[in-house]
Write an enzyme that holds these catalytic residues in place. Sequence first.
Site, PDB file in Angstrom:
ATOM      1  N   SER A   1     -13.444   1.581  -4.497  1.00  0.00           N
ATOM      2  CA  SER A   1     -12.691   0.439  -4.537  1.00  0.00           C
ATOM      3  C   SER A   1     -12.371  -0.389  -3.330  1.00  0.00           C
ATOM      4  CB  SER A   1     -11.444   0.415  -5.145  1.00  0.00           C
ATOM      5  OG  SER A   1     -10.922  -0.920  -5.138  1.00  0.00           O
ATOM      6  N   ASP A   2     -12.575  -1.691  -2.949  1.00  0.00           N
ATOM      7  CA  ASP A   2     -12.274  -2.264  -1.984  1.00  0.00           C
ATOM      8  C   ASP A   2     -10.631  -2.489  -1.922  1.00  0.00           C
ATOM      9  OD1 ASP A   2     -12.454  -3.888   0.269  1.00  0.00           O
ATOM     10  OD2 ASP A   2     -12.569  -5.696  -0.914  1.00  0.00           O
ATOM     11  N   LYS A   3     -10.220  -2.663  -0.688  1.00  0.00           N
ATOM     12  CA  LYS A   3      -8.629  -2.834  -0.877  1.00  0.00           C
ATOM     13  C   LYS A   3      -8.064  -4.142  -0.926  1.00  0.00           C
ATOM     14  CE  LYS A   3      -6.347  -2.708   3.023  1.00  0.00           C
ATOM     15  NZ  LYS A   3      -5.410  -4.104   2.744  1.00  0.00           N
TER      16      LYS A   3
ATOM     17  N   ILE B   1     -12.446   1.909   0.018  1.00  0.00           N
ATOM     18  CA  ILE B   1     -13.243   1.595   1.057  1.00  0.00           C
ATOM     19  C   ILE B   1     -12.845   0.246   1.654  1.00  0.00           C
ATOM     20  CG2 ILE B   1     -15.700   1.516   1.451  1.00  0.00           C
ATOM     21  CD1 ILE B   1     -15.099   4.147   0.573  1.00  0.00           C
TER      22      ILE B   1
ATOM     23  N   THR C   1     -16.701  -1.426  -6.005  1.00  0.00           N
ATOM     24  CA  THR C   1     -16.382  -2.986  -5.996  1.00  0.00           C
ATOM     25  C   THR C   1     -16.475  -3.588  -4.670  1.00  0.00           C
ATOM     26  OG1 THR C   1     -14.092  -2.578  -5.525  1.00  0.00           O
ATOM     27  CG2 THR C   1     -14.685  -2.152  -8.022  1.00  0.00           C
TER      28      THR C   1
END
Length: 838
Positions: A332-334, A503, A579
């Site tokens: 997952s992107d933050k 990530i 994502t």
Amino acid sequence: MNYQMSTKDANQDKKLEKADLTEVIKQLKVDPKTGLSAAEVSKRREKYGANELTTKEKSFASQVLHAFMGPISYMIELAAIVSAIIGHWDDFIIILVLLLFNVTIEVWQNHKASSALAALKKGLAPQAIVLRDGKFQNIPARELVPGDIIKIRLGMVVPADVRLIDGEYASIDQAALTGESLPVTKKVGDGAYSGSIVKQGEMLGVVIATGSNTFFGRTAKLVASAGSVGHAQKAMFQIGNFLIVVAVILAAIMVACQVYRDIVVTDTWGLKSALNILEFVLVLLVASIPVAMPTVFSVTLALGAVNLSKQKAIVSKLSSIEEMAGIDILCSDKTGTLTKNQLTLGKATLINAADDQDCIFTGALASQRENHDAIDDAIIAAVKNPADLHKWHVDKFIPFDPVTKRTETHAHNDQGEVLYASKGAPQVIIDLAKPSAAETAKIQQAVADLANHGYRALAVAKSTDQGKTWQVLGILSMFDPPRDDSKKTIKNALDNKINVKMITGDDTAIAIETARQLGMGTKILNAADVFPENFDPDHVPERIVNIIEEADGFARVFPEHKYAIVKALQQKGHIVAMTGDGVNDAPALKQADCGTAVQGATEAARSAAALILTAPGLSVITTAIKEARKIFKRITAYTIYRVALTMTIMFLVVLSSIIFKFQPLTAVAIVMMSLLDDLPIMSIAYDNTAVGTKPMRWRMSHVLTTSTILGIFSVIQSMLILSVGYSLVNHHDTFGWLDMVNQSQLQTIMFIQIVSAGCLMLFVCRAEKWFFERPFPAKILLLATCSTQIITILMCFFGWLVPAISLETIAFVWGYNIIWMFIMNIIKLTVDRHLNKD
């Protein structure tokens, strides 16, 4: 024209990103005051090509040709050829229509998938301001070459990778490329990436890379090479290969028996015998093909996609639904996914301020509302009484720049009071205010504590004597807070055996603090510390692959890092969801088993993704995964049923021809059976199914073993009724009210027997335990299957397309199949119990 640079030239570009600016100018052989000459530009364009993305795209014809390939497609095509040879044109037309329908669906999906690179191309700047022969001129960005001197300014898209050589500063938003949550301030010597957007300032730069060799271009190359074969596609190949092997073996046995009978036993071999054998082979080929399987898969997934759209998840690649069911790692992107993507002020560390609002109010005076800078907006939004800001009239505002690293405002109010306010980097404010040693130590300790927890620190100072002396009011802390639903979503994912890895392009400390607040693992590594320089993302060393698998996430990542992380995890046997929202995410999104573009994603990210979320946050994807697991269960149940039914038909045809010298089914009857059993099953997408609590993936040994065993017993079921019927027909006997008149009617008996037994077998295959236990079949599935069974009964009773048989005979067949339904359920439970022991 050479559109691709050599590896040596590409490596040279990367060196120019870090080399001393004087060395860069020297290597590029350009005078910053006059730029390149027209003659030199022509030479360089010949060498480097146009400043645009060059891609090799498959022609439409090759895409169509590829769609006709594959085990099941080959089987359908061979059946069509054989039917044409022997003149069975009705068979030929039906088979051809189904083949073309399957090909159309695949070509359409490939067409949609190829749009990612087209979207990336749109992100390149259309125009550039370039210095050539001593004059600035506007040219199409595609005409730039390495060594060109260009001007970038507010609102422009950077047209190529550049090193900045002159100007005060430029604030550049490169979030879509690197994932950083805030615009980055650039000064002389810094680099700027193609595709990033200038938010403030104006500077000159020298082009160091163009086209596919830019940072943006390397991302596009990864997109072009990204992509993995779907597990559903692999499963279809395995099923097709399995059925081909069975069909070839049965065909060999049948042909051998028929040839032996014609040559040795009856001595009647001739052209007619050869055509009869070919006709038998046709029937077997049609029997061996699950002609409607690709269509049922596609339609079932399409109906599932409609259902997912109601959950705010748009499916752009149907196979991703099946992939979602098996996801065990979610990368997952933050920013904007796990967090709100809104800078928020935390608790202030007070130095000389009366309270938090004293410090915040002064910081807000040192901000400029109209610029909509993220930091300024956060501070202004935190003022409790915004109307008080309007009581102060700004006489002068000095914006932030990379040299001073602070802003400053000169203001006065109606009472004649004068106030100078400043905010900026803590060390710069210390140098400005020159506080006592004790205050300096307190400030530095606060900054260190904030940095350790991933917070950004901003110092605020004021002067009431026109800047002669300054007083530090305090330290403001800023953080992009987690979304309100993120923590619950992470827990939900973990409960469903999905490991979530963060990530992000942000700093490691920020990532770790966010992970801590969300209850995620905090073993988050800096990508630069793990991946060597100039590594090959397609061939990551085993040592690094193991590090990737064990880590909880990565910070300071670039597109090649994200892509490599996904691919490495796939090599370890994981099914990976990724994502993202930016251009930098596109390669990883395309490579992932289920690339997911979050709300507000760029067009490049949406085009590369298989799933597009239309609601903010990550909770939508966990809901989609649960729904996908239901759909996967339905498809697995259908697959077991369909392979078992296909084997039943194949063995029935062969055994009947060998034992009774009788063809129980015609090719048209087999296709009609497939349609009557498969068309209602397309409503299986709405079936009631229990949600699995762990990832689900294709276990082909389980599927084929269960299908084979059910198929064998189904053959026994069919052969028993065929044996009785054949005996009655040939001996002209009667069995109560069961009276067979001729072999054509026996074919009708076998037709309704297979159709009804197939319908009942589906209800056995869809059940976890007994077919009469919860969850019950959905009303639409019951209605659809009942409708087709009624149609079958009417066909057989009134003689539509098949010879008519009596209602008593139809009732006998149904009663016989219902008894076998219980037997088949017992067999399935026994098989499942033994196969699930591991």
